[in-house]
Design a protein around this motif. Structure first.
Motif, PDB file in Angstrom:
ATOM      1  N   GLN A   4       1.112  -1.357  -0.029  1.00 19.45           N
ATOM      2  CA  GLN A   4      -0.062  -0.238  -0.110  1.00 19.45           C
ATOM      3  C   GLN A   4       1.281   1.610   0.142  1.00 19.45           C
ATOM      4  N   SER A   5       2.115   0.958   0.488  1.00 20.55           N
ATOM      5  CA  SER A   5       2.694   2.634   0.635  1.00 20.55           C
ATOM      6  C   SER A   5       4.019   2.771  -0.193  1.00 20.55           C
ATOM      7  N   VAL A   6       4.497   1.245  -1.430  1.00 19.77           N
ATOM      8  CA  VAL A   6       4.918   1.344  -2.095  1.00 19.77           C
ATOM      9  C   VAL A   6       4.930   1.644  -3.279  1.00 19.77           C
ATOM     10  N   GLY A   7       4.627   2.142  -4.385  1.00 26.23           N
ATOM     11  CA  GLY A   7       4.291   1.311  -6.243  1.00 26.23           C
ATOM     12  C   GLY A   7       5.428   2.130  -6.597  1.00 26.23           C
ATOM     13  N   LEU A   8       4.910   1.130  -7.708  1.00 25.67           N
ATOM     14  CA  LEU A   8       6.208   1.051  -8.783  1.00 25.67           C
ATOM     15  C   LEU A   8       5.508   1.057 -10.046  1.00 25.67           C
ATOM     16  N   VAL A   9       6.335   1.204 -10.733  1.00 25.60           N
ATOM     17  CA  VAL A   9       5.427   1.912 -12.071  1.00 25.60           C
ATOM     18  C   VAL A   9       7.142   1.127 -12.914  1.00 25.60           C
ATOM     19  N   PHE A  10       5.703  -0.372 -14.071  1.00 26.36           N
ATOM     20  CA  PHE A  10       6.886  -0.759 -14.698  1.00 26.36           C
ATOM     21  C   PHE A  10       7.149  -0.222 -15.943  1.00 26.36           C
ATOM     22  N   GLN A  11       8.391  -0.749 -16.709  1.00 23.39           N
ATOM     23  CA  GLN A  11       8.278  -0.386 -17.890  1.00 23.39           C
ATOM     24  C   GLN A  11       7.227  -0.480 -18.920  1.00 23.39           C
ATOM     25  N   ASP A  12       6.889  -1.330 -18.961  1.00 22.86           N
ATOM     26  CA  ASP A  12       5.834  -1.691 -19.328  1.00 22.86           C
ATOM     27  C   ASP A  12       4.460  -1.254 -18.786  1.00 22.86           C
ATOM     28  N   ALA A  13       3.959  -0.036 -19.828  1.00 18.38           N
ATOM     29  CA  ALA A  13       2.754   1.030 -18.588  1.00 18.38           C
ATOM     30  C   ALA A  13       1.558  -0.036 -19.314  1.00 18.38           C
ATOM     31  N   ASP A  14       1.439  -0.759 -20.411  1.00 22.56           N
ATOM     32  CA  ASP A  14       0.196  -1.206 -20.355  1.00 22.56           C
ATOM     33  C   ASP A  14      -0.023  -2.503 -19.253  1.00 22.56           C
ATOM     34  N   ALA A  15       1.009  -2.939 -19.073  1.00 19.93           N
ATOM     35  CA  ALA A  15       1.031  -3.871 -18.132  1.00 19.93           C
ATOM     36  C   ALA A  15       0.232  -3.786 -17.410  1.00 19.93           C
ATOM     37  N   GLN A  16       0.305  -2.462 -16.802  1.00 19.50           N
ATOM     38  CA  GLN A  16       0.048  -1.744 -15.187  1.00 19.50           C
ATOM     39  C   GLN A  16      -1.768  -1.522 -15.723  1.00 19.50           C
ATOM     40  N   ILE A  17      -2.086  -1.805 -17.111  1.00 16.05           N
ATOM     41  CA  ILE A  17      -3.925  -0.813 -17.031  1.00 16.05           C
ATOM     42  C   ILE A  17      -4.942  -1.988 -16.360  1.00 16.05           C
ATOM     43  N   ALA A  29       0.272   5.366 -14.372  1.00 11.49           N
ATOM     44  CA  ALA A  29      -0.073   4.399 -13.630  1.00 11.49           C
ATOM     45  C   ALA A  29       0.575   5.333 -12.456  1.00 11.49           C
ATOM     46  N   VAL A  30       1.408   6.389 -12.482  1.00 14.80           N
ATOM     47  CA  VAL A  30       1.613   7.145 -11.117  1.00 14.80           C
ATOM     48  C   VAL A  30       0.449   7.780 -10.157  1.00 14.80           C
ATOM     49  N   ALA A  31      -0.685   7.544 -11.301  1.00 18.53           N
ATOM     50  CA  ALA A  31      -2.096   8.190 -10.989  1.00 18.53           C
ATOM     51  C   ALA A  31      -2.200   6.896  -9.615  1.00 18.53           C
ATOM     52  N   GLY A  32      -2.181   5.932 -10.043  1.00 13.56           N
ATOM     53  CA  GLY A  32      -2.936   5.271  -9.505  1.00 13.56           C
ATOM     54  C   GLY A  32      -2.006   4.792  -7.824  1.00 13.56           C
ATOM     55  N   ILE A  33      -1.124   5.256  -8.302  1.00 10.02           N
ATOM     56  CA  ILE A  33      -0.376   4.839  -6.806  1.00 10.02           C
ATOM     57  C   ILE A  33      -0.002   5.842  -5.977  1.00 10.02           C
ATOM     58  N   LEU A  34      -0.533   7.402  -6.694  1.00  4.08           N
ATOM     59  CA  LEU A  34      -0.945   7.967  -5.699  1.00  4.08           C
ATOM     60  C   LEU A  34      -2.021   8.110  -5.051  1.00  4.08           C
ATOM     61  N   ALA A  35      -3.272   7.590  -5.411  1.00  2.06           N
ATOM     62  CA  ALA A  35      -4.418   7.798  -5.107  1.00  2.06           C
ATOM     63  C   ALA A  35      -4.726   6.404  -3.995  1.00  2.06           C
ATOM     64  N   MET A  36      -3.424   5.469  -3.819  1.00  3.33           N
ATOM     65  CA  MET A  36      -3.613   4.649  -2.598  1.00  3.33           C
ATOM     66  C   MET A  36      -3.095   5.208  -1.733  1.00  3.33           C
ATOM     67  N   GLY A  37      -2.338   6.571  -1.653  1.00  2.00           N
ATOM     68  CA  GLY A  37      -1.776   6.788  -1.499  1.00  2.00           C
ATOM     69  C   GLY A  37      -0.056   6.795  -0.575  1.00  2.00           C
ATOM     70  N   CYS A  38       0.497   6.049  -1.701  1.00  2.00           N
ATOM     71  CA  CYS A  38       1.382   5.290  -1.611  1.00  2.00           C
ATOM     72  C   CYS A  38       2.616   7.305  -1.667  1.00  2.00           C
ATOM     73  N   SER A  39       3.691   5.969  -0.600  1.00  2.00           N
ATOM     74  CA  SER A  39       4.435   7.253   0.000  1.00  2.00           C
ATOM     75  C   SER A  39       6.047   6.893  -1.022  1.00  2.00           C
ATOM     76  N   THR A  40       5.751   6.061  -1.300  1.00  2.38           N
ATOM     77  CA  THR A  40       7.546   5.673  -2.000  1.00  2.38           C
ATOM     78  C   THR A  40       7.099   6.088  -3.550  1.00  2.38           C
ATOM     79  N   VAL A  41       7.756   6.559  -4.531  1.00  3.73           N
ATOM     80  CA  VAL A  41       7.500   5.802  -5.751  1.00  3.73           C
ATOM     81  C   VAL A  41       9.092   5.354  -6.551  1.00  3.73           C
TER      82      VAL A  41
END
Ligand SMILES: Nc1ncnc2c1ncn2[C@@H]1O[C@H](COP(=O)(O)OP(=O)(O)OP(=O)(O)O)[C@@H](O)[C@H]1O
Ligand SMILES: [Mg+2]
Length: 253
Positions: free
Chosen positions: A79-92, A148-160
């Motif tokens: 919940q706190s650490v969000g990953l942005v993968f190289q292949d952004a499509d895989a995260q949609i 992808a980062v928007a999704g991470i921030l919406a979760m309240g992640c403090s680490t990206v």
């Protein structure tokens, strides 16, 4: 000093085919820092990133998150650490941009007007609000990474953590991602970027770590690490083009 965000001790990753992909990794990461891990193809960057959120199990060694073994706090970590993968499509995940961003907070129990307000605020801050109802697959590469980062921030992640965030992006896309990294820094988030493209953002980083053939070969102040750079690492010294480390960002170039 306070407990580090991460403390990795003697981490090894071996595969059944005999590949030793991560070798004796010792690393501490502190809150609110911006770190680059640079390494050529196959150096172990993605595996290290996945290890940090338990997507890859170490063969040996231990990863502590705020002092506790990763497995004991894996829910908190995810919940706190969000990953942005190289292949952004895989995260949609969502049918629309708004759905995609809403997915995480919905899982955390947010509903109704509170949910839509939060989604809108995040889409506004990342300049994606005009694409709110668009299918994510139609977004450009830079927009997908922002999503992808928007999704991470919406979760309240403090680490990206971002894996090769500049790959396959054109100039405006790179500027979008750099601007985003700048904002994350200003908000006090912890940012970890895996890239070999130092000329694009070294000026934004507090720390540079060199990964080579699974080993951490250097770690420290970016300027000092560059001064010790060896040709076998396969990393180009951006000061061949830019005067100083602080100039190494396309944001102000
Ligand atoms: N399941 C696996 N079995 C065997 N070897 C693997 C496996 N997964 C990864 N590796 C190897 O581990 C090494 C590190 O892989 P990793 O994906 O972390 O590299 P990377 O630094 O992210 O490279 P790139 O810049 O190309 O993305 C590579 O040599 C890769 O082939
Ligand atoms: Mg990789």
């Amino acid at each position: 000093m306070s407990e580090p965000l991460y403390c990795i001790e003697k981490l090894w990753k071996r595969f059944p085919d005999g590949t030793e992909a991560l070798k004796d990794i010792n690393l501490e990461l502190r809150d609110g820092t911006c770190t680059i891990i640079a390494g050529s193809n196959g150096s172990g960057k993605t595996l290290l990133m996945k290890s940090l959120v338990g997507l890859v199990d170490p063969s040996e060694g231990i990863i502590r998150y705020r002092g506790k073994p990763l497995r004991e706090v894996i829910t908190e970590v995810r919940q706190s650490v969000g990953l942005v993968f190289q292949d952004a499509d895989a995260q949609i995940i969502g049918e629309t941009v708004a759905d995609d961003v809403a997915f995480g907070p919905k899982n955390l129990g947010l509903r109704g007007s509170e949910l839509s307000f939060q989604v809108d605020e995040i889409l506004k801050s990342l300049e994606l609000i005009s694409k709110k109802e668009a299918p994510p697959r139609r977004l450009s590469g830079g927009e997908k990474r922002r999503l992808a980062v928007a999704g991470i921030l919406a979760m309240g992640c403090s680490t990206v953590i971002m894996d090769e965030p500049f790959a396959n992006l054109d100039y405006p896309g790179i500027i979008q991602v750099l601007t985003l990294i700048m904002h994350l820094k200003q908000e006090g988030k912890t940012v970890l970027v895996l890239t070999h493209e130092l000329e694009k953002m070294l000026g934004l980083a507090d720390r540079l770590i060199i990964l080579h053939k699974g080993y951490i070969c250097d770690d420290g102040d970016p300027e000092k690490v560059l001064n010790r750079l060896k040709p076998e690492y396969g990393i180009r010294d951006p000061r061949q083009t830019y005067r100083s480390v602080k100039d190494c960002t396309w944001l102000i170039a």
